[in-house]
Design a protein around this motif. Structure first.
Motif, PDB file in Angstrom:
ATOM      1  N   PRO A 214      42.567  43.130  13.884  1.00 23.76           N
ATOM      2  CA  PRO A 214      41.726  42.754  12.758  1.00 23.76           C
ATOM      3  C   PRO A 214      41.683  43.897  11.733  1.00 23.76           C
ATOM      4  CG  PRO A 214      40.643  42.251  14.838  1.00 23.76           C
ATOM      5  CD  PRO A 214      41.847  43.093  15.166  1.00 23.76           C
ATOM      6  N   PHE A 215      41.716  43.551  10.446  1.00 19.97           N
ATOM      7  CA  PHE A 215      41.815  44.610   9.447  1.00 19.97           C
ATOM      8  C   PHE A 215      40.834  44.399   8.295  1.00 19.97           C
ATOM      9  CE2 PHE A 215      44.617  41.290   8.026  1.00 19.97           C
ATOM     10  CZ  PHE A 215      44.593  41.315   6.634  1.00 19.97           C
ATOM     11  N   PHE A 216      40.464  45.540   7.692  1.00 16.11           N
ATOM     12  CA  PHE A 216      39.708  45.583   6.454  1.00 16.11           C
ATOM     13  C   PHE A 216      40.655  46.048   5.357  1.00 16.11           C
ATOM     14  CE2 PHE A 216      35.632  47.146   8.838  1.00 16.11           C
ATOM     15  CZ  PHE A 216      35.599  45.963   9.555  1.00 16.11           C
ATOM     16  N   LEU A 217      40.304  45.795   4.112  1.00 14.18           N
ATOM     17  CA  LEU A 217      40.980  46.387   2.968  1.00 14.18           C
ATOM     18  C   LEU A 217      39.952  47.176   2.167  1.00 14.18           C
ATOM     19  CD1 LEU A 217      43.195  43.374   1.830  1.00 14.18           C
ATOM     20  CD2 LEU A 217      43.933  45.390   3.108  1.00 14.18           C
ATOM     21  N   ALA A 218      40.357  48.334   1.684  1.00 12.35           N
ATOM     22  CA  ALA A 218      39.441  49.202   0.944  1.00 12.35           C
ATOM     23  C   ALA A 218      40.100  49.634  -0.359  1.00 12.35           C
ATOM     24  CB  ALA A 218      39.058  50.420   1.779  1.00 12.35           C
ATOM     25  N   ALA A 236      44.352  38.333  -1.753  1.00 16.51           N
ATOM     26  CA  ALA A 236      43.791  38.348  -0.396  1.00 16.51           C
ATOM     27  C   ALA A 236      43.606  36.934   0.140  1.00 16.51           C
ATOM     28  CB  ALA A 236      42.463  39.102  -0.377  1.00 16.51           C
ATOM     29  N   GLU A 237      43.195  35.986  -0.728  1.00 17.82           N
ATOM     30  CA  GLU A 237      42.960  34.629  -0.239  1.00 17.82           C
ATOM     31  C   GLU A 237      44.269  33.922   0.128  1.00 17.82           C
ATOM     32  OE1 GLU A 237      40.897  32.390  -3.212  1.00 17.82           O
ATOM     33  OE2 GLU A 237      42.656  32.166  -4.506  1.00 17.82           O
ATOM     34  N   SER A 238      45.399  34.486  -0.311  1.00 19.89           N
ATOM     35  CA  SER A 238      46.689  33.884   0.022  1.00 19.89           C
ATOM     36  C   SER A 238      47.267  34.427   1.318  1.00 19.89           C
ATOM     37  CB  SER A 238      47.695  34.134  -1.113  1.00 19.89           C
ATOM     38  OG  SER A 238      48.071  35.512  -1.169  1.00 19.89           O
ATOM     39  N   LEU A 239      46.647  35.449   1.908  1.00 20.51           N
ATOM     40  CA  LEU A 239      47.168  36.027   3.138  1.00 20.51           C
ATOM     41  C   LEU A 239      47.018  35.043   4.297  1.00 20.51           C
ATOM     42  CD1 LEU A 239      45.706  39.653   2.854  1.00 20.51           C
ATOM     43  CD2 LEU A 239      48.089  38.961   2.520  1.00 20.51           C
ATOM     44  N   PRO A 240      47.973  35.018   5.224  1.00 25.61           N
ATOM     45  CA  PRO A 240      47.866  34.086   6.354  1.00 25.61           C
ATOM     46  C   PRO A 240      46.658  34.357   7.234  1.00 25.61           C
ATOM     47  CG  PRO A 240      49.708  35.617   6.657  1.00 25.61           C
ATOM     48  CD  PRO A 240      49.224  35.795   5.251  1.00 25.61           C
ATOM     49  N   VAL A 241      46.278  35.628   7.354  1.00 28.72           N
ATOM     50  CA  VAL A 241      45.064  36.012   8.077  1.00 28.72           C
ATOM     51  C   VAL A 241      44.194  36.806   7.113  1.00 28.72           C
ATOM     52  CG1 VAL A 241      44.105  37.322  10.005  1.00 28.72           C
ATOM     53  CG2 VAL A 241      46.249  36.058  10.305  1.00 28.72           C
ATOM     54  N   LEU A 242      42.955  36.383   6.938  1.00 29.91           N
ATOM     55  CA  LEU A 242      42.074  37.069   6.002  1.00 29.91           C
ATOM     56  C   LEU A 242      41.625  38.418   6.549  1.00 29.91           C
ATOM     57  CD1 LEU A 242      39.606  34.342   4.665  1.00 29.91           C
ATOM     58  CD2 LEU A 242      41.624  35.291   3.545  1.00 29.91           C
ATOM     59  N   PRO A 243      41.458  39.405   5.667  1.00 35.15           N
ATOM     60  CA  PRO A 243      40.783  40.633   6.101  1.00 35.15           C
ATOM     61  C   PRO A 243      39.336  40.322   6.442  1.00 35.15           C
ATOM     62  CG  PRO A 243      41.061  40.617   3.710  1.00 35.15           C
ATOM     63  CD  PRO A 243      41.822  39.440   4.236  1.00 35.15           C
TER      64      PRO A 243
END
Length: 363
Positions: A214-218, A236-243
């Motif tokens: 699981p990841f965050f973005l900063a 970000a909303e287009s990523l297959p897995v959301l942060p």
């Protein structure tokens, strides 16, 4: 000038705390120090209406805990001063190849043991750049053996240039990772970070996703990349897995801080999020003040932090408030002193939404 609140101000010149005041001056919020040297006022916000709205909405009462050392269940642990890049913006002034920059493994274990004895449940490994520590995998394994959860803040460069590091970190026991991600523009990345290896950072996100971390973005926000706020959220909303979290953090004048770059206020970031339309239908009332609305106790001043809970619905971010009573859930969570239970309540919310993102700002 309209007084808002009395406060205490630490003067960086005389190194003494003085009585202070927060006041409204037109569209601005200013901070005044009672230092006898009479320093000029400091602008705290360039949007007084939004600043005051956040203050008024911080109505969830804090829960008193018996031991102040146990209030915050997550602790930062600096394991190295070394870094694999020399960012023009760096509050730690970290540089590559610093001699004796790494904390020895036995000392890391000693400090982690102390943290565990004080009741901490999570250690966030930071630096420098934690992945350049020569024993990083052993560091994670040893901390996990103590019963602590391990998280990490990283620039992603080592992960993005290695075919195996993300999997190794996962196997060692890394629970989650925060990846620095300021911009989608190579020239802006060059200004902020001193390199334009955007492809490497994108690959790092792909690899931690494939490894199941699981990841965050900063994002460190300045006037240079503030106009990209909406583009970052749309990406970000287009990523297959959301942060789990997208943190927008205002650039702070510590360490290396280029004189030709200007920081931005919390309210400027909030306005950028709302004006971009990246969270469909989001308005100022969907922005909740920290720390009252956080799922865990956070060391964030209520005038510095805000949070927006969003869900991905039919490919678009929408405020989570449209499906969940965020205010009510926050009040229920505030009544639960056990940190693990508080997190559990928010995990249940995430499971209900399935595609859930937290957008946060703090200083």
């Amino acid at each position: 000038m309209i007084p808002i609140a009395d406060t205490t101000v630490f003067c960086p010149e005389c190194k003494v705390s003085h009585p202070g005041q927060i006041a409204r001056d037109g569209h601005r919020i200013l901070g005044f120090s009672g230092c006898p040297a009479a320093p000029p006022p400091v602008e705290l916000s360039d949007d007084a209406d939004l600043f005051l709205l956040q203050r008024q909405r911080g109505h969830v009462p804090a829960v008193p805990l018996p031991d102040p050392l146990r209030r915050f269940q997550s602790r930062h642990l600096y394991i190295t001063e070394d870094c694999n890049c020399r960012c023009p913006v760096c509050y730690r002034s970290a540089t590559p190849d610093r001699p004796s920059a790494h904390l020895p493994l036995p000392e890391i274990v000693r400090r982690a043991t102390c943290a565990r004895q004080f009741g901490f449940r999570t250690l966030l490994l930071i630096g420098g750049e934690p992945t350049v520590h020569p024993e990083i995998l052993d560091v994670i394994r040893e901390i996990r053996r103590l019963g602590l959860s391990v998280a990490m803040a990283s620039n992603g460069l080592a992960i993005g240039t290695s075919a195996t590091l993300a999997v190794q970190l996962k196997q060692a026991g890394l629970a989650r990772i925060s990846i620095q991600f300021d911009t989608l523009d190579r020239q802006t990345l060059l200004r902020l970070r001193g390199h334009d290896r955007l492809d490497v950072k994108l690959r790092a996100i792909q690899q931690v996703t494939e490894a199941g971390i699981p990841f965050f973005l900063a994002a460190t926000m300045s006037k240079l990349n503030l106009p990209e706020t909406g583009a970052l959220l749309h990406w970000a909303e287009s990523l297959p897995v959301l942060p789990l979290l997208f943190l927008f953090q205002s650039m702070i004048p510590f360490g290396r801080f280029p004189a030709d770059l200007d920081s931005v206020s919390r309210e400027a970031v909030i306005r950028a999020v709302l004006d971009s339309g990246a969270v469909a239908g989001a308005v100022a009332e969907h922005i909740h003040p920290l720390p009252s609305f956080a799922p865990v106790h956070l060391a964030v001043h209520p005038d510095c932090g805000s949070i927006l809970y969003a869900m991905r619905r039919q490919g678009r971010f929408v405020p989570a408030d449209s499906a969940v009573d965020v205010v009510g859930l926050s009040q229920d969570a505030a009544a639960v002193p056990a940190n693990r239970s508080r997190i559990g309540m928010w995990r249940d919310l995430a499971r209900q939404g399935k595609r859930f993102l937290t957008i946060e700002h703090n200083l």
